[in-house]
Design an enzyme around this catalytic site. Sequence first.
Site, PDB file in Angstrom:
ATOM      1  N   ASN A 200      51.899  18.472  -4.037  1.00  0.00           N
ATOM      2  CA  ASN A 200      52.242  19.576  -3.143  1.00  0.00           C
ATOM      3  C   ASN A 200      50.999  20.375  -2.766  1.00  0.00           C
ATOM      4  O   ASN A 200      50.089  20.534  -3.580  1.00  0.00           O
ATOM      5  CB  ASN A 200      53.286  20.490  -3.816  1.00  0.00           C
TER       6      ASN A 200
ATOM      7  N   HIS B 206      46.457  16.235  -3.432  1.00  0.00           N
ATOM      8  CA  HIS B 206      46.419  16.090  -1.972  1.00  0.00           C
ATOM      9  C   HIS B 206      45.882  17.344  -1.292  1.00  0.00           C
ATOM     10  O   HIS B 206      46.141  17.583  -0.106  1.00  0.00           O
ATOM     11  CB  HIS B 206      47.818  15.716  -1.453  1.00  0.00           C
TER      12      HIS B 206
ATOM     13  N   CYS C   2      29.755  24.470  16.259  1.00  0.00           N
ATOM     14  CA  CYS C   2      28.853  23.350  15.937  1.00  0.00           C
ATOM     15  C   CYS C   2      29.311  22.059  16.619  1.00  0.00           C
ATOM     16  O   CYS C   2      28.641  21.041  16.529  1.00  0.00           O
ATOM     17  CB  CYS C   2      28.794  23.117  14.426  1.00  0.00           C
TER      18      CYS C   2
ATOM     19  N   ALA D 275      65.122  20.334 -10.482  1.00  0.00           N
ATOM     20  CA  ALA D 275      64.050  20.805 -11.370  1.00  0.00           C
ATOM     21  C   ALA D 275      64.305  22.206 -11.897  1.00  0.00           C
ATOM     22  O   ALA D 275      64.080  22.487 -13.079  1.00  0.00           O
ATOM     23  CB  ALA D 275      62.722  20.768 -10.614  1.00  0.00           C
TER      24      ALA D 275
HETATM   25  C1  BV8 Z   1      44.566   6.248   0.491  1.00  0.00           C
HETATM   26  C2  BV8 Z   1      48.973  15.985   2.038  1.00  0.00           C
HETATM   27  C3  BV8 Z   1      42.681   4.849   0.678  1.00  0.00           C
HETATM   28  C4  BV8 Z   1      49.085  16.310   3.488  1.00  0.00           C
HETATM   29  C5  BV8 Z   1      49.979  13.785   1.604  1.00  0.00           C
HETATM   30  C6  BV8 Z   1      49.743   1.174  -1.917  1.00  0.00           C
HETATM   31  C7  BV8 Z   1      50.956   0.737  -1.488  1.00  0.00           C
HETATM   32  C8  BV8 Z   1      51.459   1.195  -0.241  1.00  0.00           C
HETATM   33  C9  BV8 Z   1      50.755   2.093   0.560  1.00  0.00           C
HETATM   34  C10 BV8 Z   1      49.559   2.518   0.128  1.00  0.00           C
HETATM   35  C11 BV8 Z   1      49.042   2.056  -1.090  1.00  0.00           C
HETATM   36  N1  BV8 Z   1      47.850   2.659  -1.260  1.00  0.00           N
HETATM   37  C12 BV8 Z   1      47.588   3.473  -0.189  1.00  0.00           C
HETATM   38  C13 BV8 Z   1      48.620   3.394   0.670  1.00  0.00           C
HETATM   39  C14 BV8 Z   1      48.723   4.129   1.917  1.00  0.00           C
HETATM   40  C15 BV8 Z   1      49.239   5.558   1.750  1.00  0.00           C
HETATM   41  C16 BV8 Z   1      50.655   5.537   1.228  1.00  0.00           C
HETATM   42  O1  BV8 Z   1      50.905   5.727   0.060  1.00  0.00           O
HETATM   43  N2  BV8 Z   1      51.584   5.359   2.178  1.00  0.00           N
HETATM   44  C17 BV8 Z   1      53.012   5.407   1.802  1.00  0.00           C
HETATM   45  C18 BV8 Z   1      53.743   6.246   2.843  1.00  0.00           C
HETATM   46  C19 BV8 Z   1      53.584   4.028   1.718  1.00  0.00           C
HETATM   47  N3  BV8 Z   1      48.389   6.329   0.858  1.00  0.00           N
HETATM   48  C20 BV8 Z   1      47.318   6.949   1.412  1.00  0.00           C
HETATM   49  O2  BV8 Z   1      47.011   6.884   2.593  1.00  0.00           O
HETATM   50  C21 BV8 Z   1      46.451   7.751   0.447  1.00  0.00           C
HETATM   51  N4  BV8 Z   1      45.067   7.482   0.699  1.00  0.00           N
HETATM   52  O3  BV8 Z   1      45.209   5.347   0.031  1.00  0.00           O
HETATM   53  O4  BV8 Z   1      43.249   6.153   0.849  1.00  0.00           O
HETATM   54  C22 BV8 Z   1      41.261   5.077   0.680  1.00  0.00           C
HETATM   55  C23 BV8 Z   1      40.579   4.842  -0.485  1.00  0.00           C
HETATM   56  C24 BV8 Z   1      39.196   4.989  -0.485  1.00  0.00           C
HETATM   57  C25 BV8 Z   1      38.538   5.381   0.712  1.00  0.00           C
HETATM   58  C26 BV8 Z   1      39.275   5.644   1.860  1.00  0.00           C
HETATM   59  C27 BV8 Z   1      40.667   5.516   1.850  1.00  0.00           C
HETATM   60  C28 BV8 Z   1      46.599   9.290   0.703  1.00  0.00           C
HETATM   61  C29 BV8 Z   1      47.996   9.717   0.550  1.00  0.00           C
HETATM   62  C30 BV8 Z   1      48.091  11.266   0.638  1.00  0.00           C
HETATM   63  C31 BV8 Z   1      48.660  11.719   1.957  1.00  0.00           C
HETATM   64  N5  BV8 Z   1      48.867  13.169   1.967  1.00  0.00           N
HETATM   65  N6  BV8 Z   1      50.096  15.139   1.597  1.00  0.00           N
HETATM   66  C32 BV8 Z   1      50.274  17.165   3.806  1.00  0.00           C
HETATM   67  O5  BV8 Z   1      51.008  17.552   2.883  1.00  0.00           O
HETATM   68  O6  BV8 Z   1      50.425  17.473   4.989  1.00  0.00           O
HETATM   69  S1  BV8 Z   1      51.320  12.820   1.096  1.00  0.00           S
HETATM   70  C33 BV8 Z   1      52.706  13.890   1.088  1.00  0.00           C
HETATM   71  O7  BV8 Z   1      53.822  13.047   1.158  1.00  0.00           O
HETATM   72  C34 BV8 Z   1      52.910  14.701  -0.151  1.00  0.00           C
HETATM   73  O8  BV8 Z   1      51.706  15.197  -0.680  1.00  0.00           O
HETATM   74  C35 BV8 Z   1      53.565  13.687  -1.088  1.00  0.00           C
HETATM   75  O9  BV8 Z   1      52.596  12.886  -1.709  1.00  0.00           O
HETATM   76  C36 BV8 Z   1      54.329  12.813  -0.132  1.00  0.00           C
HETATM   77  C37 BV8 Z   1      55.773  13.167  -0.152  1.00  0.00           C
HETATM   78  O10 BV8 Z   1      56.304  12.595  -1.304  1.00  0.00           O
HETATM   79  P1  BV8 Z   1      57.155  13.497  -2.339  1.00  0.00           P
HETATM   80  O11 BV8 Z   1      56.377  14.701  -2.710  1.00  0.00           O
HETATM   81  O12 BV8 Z   1      57.604  12.593  -3.406  1.00  0.00           O
HETATM   82  O13 BV8 Z   1      58.372  14.042  -1.454  1.00  0.00           O
HETATM   83  P2  BV8 Z   1      59.614  13.208  -0.886  1.00  0.00           P
HETATM   84  O14 BV8 Z   1      60.201  14.066   0.155  1.00  0.00           O
HETATM   85  O15 BV8 Z   1      59.209  11.812  -0.575  1.00  0.00           O
HETATM   86  O16 BV8 Z   1      60.622  13.116  -2.141  1.00  0.00           O
HETATM   87  C38 BV8 Z   1      61.159  14.290  -2.688  1.00  0.00           C
HETATM   88  C39 BV8 Z   1      61.852  13.862  -3.982  1.00  0.00           C
HETATM   89  O17 BV8 Z   1      62.344  15.043  -4.607  1.00  0.00           O
HETATM   90  C40 BV8 Z   1      63.030  12.927  -3.766  1.00  0.00           C
HETATM   91  O18 BV8 Z   1      62.979  11.888  -4.724  1.00  0.00           O
HETATM   92  C41 BV8 Z   1      64.250  13.837  -4.022  1.00  0.00           C
HETATM   93  O19 BV8 Z   1      65.316  13.126  -4.621  1.00  0.00           O
HETATM   94  C42 BV8 Z   1      63.669  14.833  -5.011  1.00  0.00           C
HETATM   95  N7  BV8 Z   1      64.310  16.153  -5.032  1.00  0.00           N
HETATM   96  C43 BV8 Z   1      64.922  16.806  -4.017  1.00  0.00           C
HETATM   97  N8  BV8 Z   1      65.357  18.035  -4.443  1.00  0.00           N
HETATM   98  C44 BV8 Z   1      64.984  18.140  -5.755  1.00  0.00           C
HETATM   99  C45 BV8 Z   1      64.309  16.940  -6.127  1.00  0.00           C
HETATM  100  N9  BV8 Z   1      63.806  16.726  -7.365  1.00  0.00           N
HETATM  101  C46 BV8 Z   1      63.976  17.734  -8.284  1.00  0.00           C
HETATM  102  N10 BV8 Z   1      64.602  18.923  -7.989  1.00  0.00           N
HETATM  103  C47 BV8 Z   1      65.122  19.145  -6.758  1.00  0.00           C
HETATM  104  N11 BV8 Z   1      65.738  20.298  -6.489  1.00  0.00           N
END
Ligand code: BV8
Length: 240
Positions: A98, A115, A145, A224
């Site tokens: 987050n 992140h 710049c 949570a």
């Molecule tokens: C990189 C910041 C390489 C910005 C974010 C391997 C496999 C597949 C894909 C990849 C891989 N490796 C890399 C990739 C690509 C990519 C990726 O993972 N893509 C995904 C979509 C498949 N990863 C990247 O690009 C990463 N970088 O790999 O770089 C590299 C290496 C060297 C040199 C150059 C490059 C960077 C990823 C970071 C991106 N930035 N955020 C912003 O916020 O604007 S990601 C962003 O989305 C968040 O930070 C978070 O990580 C993600 C959202 O996920 P969650 O937080 O889990 O939220 P979500 O809504 O999905 O789920 C919520 C959950 O909560 C649910 O399960 C729900 O049931 C639950 N919930 C709901 N209510 C509650 C609850 N739980 C408890 N209590 C409640 N009340």
Amino acid sequence: MQELARRLRTAHSVFVLTGAGMSAESGLPTFRGVDGYWQKHRVEELASPQGFARDPKTVWRWYNERIHAYKRAEPNAGHRALTELEEPVPEMTIATQNVDSLHARAGSKNILELHGHLREARCTGCAATVPLDNGLDENQIEHECGGRFRPQVVWFGEALPRHVWRKAEDAAARADVILVIGTSAQVYPAAALALQNDRAYIAEINPDATGLSAHCHCVIREPAAVALPALVKTLQSQYR
Ligand code: BV8
């Protein structure tokens, strides 16, 4: 819950991985909660260097909306319970995906922002930074710049901050207990942190199943802000 509390009571090192679900009860939408879209834009596109290069104004409108929402939000009972859990445990590390700074506002000490954060913007040209108390006006995006101010977050396709990632890997590898809270575990490499050490007792707190559920020794299908205060109570009852 009893078993998890018992493990926490004897743990020397605890690693906590959190996602957007951790802040859901603070009134903030999760990524999946908005179905992956913001005003017909896919979030993965907005949160990318390509999206920013193509349309920086729209990207900033999205971040400004989130910055204002984060400012209005308050840490919830889940964030606060984690600060209480820190007390009895010799070492606890919170690695969060987050960018809402709510763990810090709740008073947690050892936080790794995997992140990035939205407290300041950085110029893509000269790396100058400006505070983001009230977001960034459209006419401030272009810097003298020749660079552009962008939020200090990690976008898709970008590497995580090396020192933060290294610390997270080390803390996960040292942990006796790993808590995975409020993340769908679909974004990498963050999700892989929970699978760094096969010695640890892994517990998931999430109303829904995730990509990590099958690897967990314990799953608590509750929000949570309900499960974490209950865990603190259980832990305290075991000390008596
Ligand atoms: C990189 C910041 C390489 C910005 C974010 C391997 C496999 C597949 C894909 C990849 C891989 N490796 C890399 C990739 C690509 C990519 C990726 O993972 N893509 C995904 C979509 C498949 N990863 C990247 O690009 C990463 N970088 O790999 O770089 C590299 C290496 C060297 C040199 C150059 C490059 C960077 C990823 C970071 C991106 N930035 N955020 C912003 O916020 O604007 S990601 C962003 O989305 C968040 O930070 C978070 O990580 C993600 C959202 O996920 P969650 O937080 O889990 O939220 P979500 O809504 O999905 O789920 C919520 C959950 O909560 C649910 O399960 C729900 O049931 C639950 N919930 C709901 N209510 C509650 C609850 N739980 C408890 N209590 C409640 N009340």
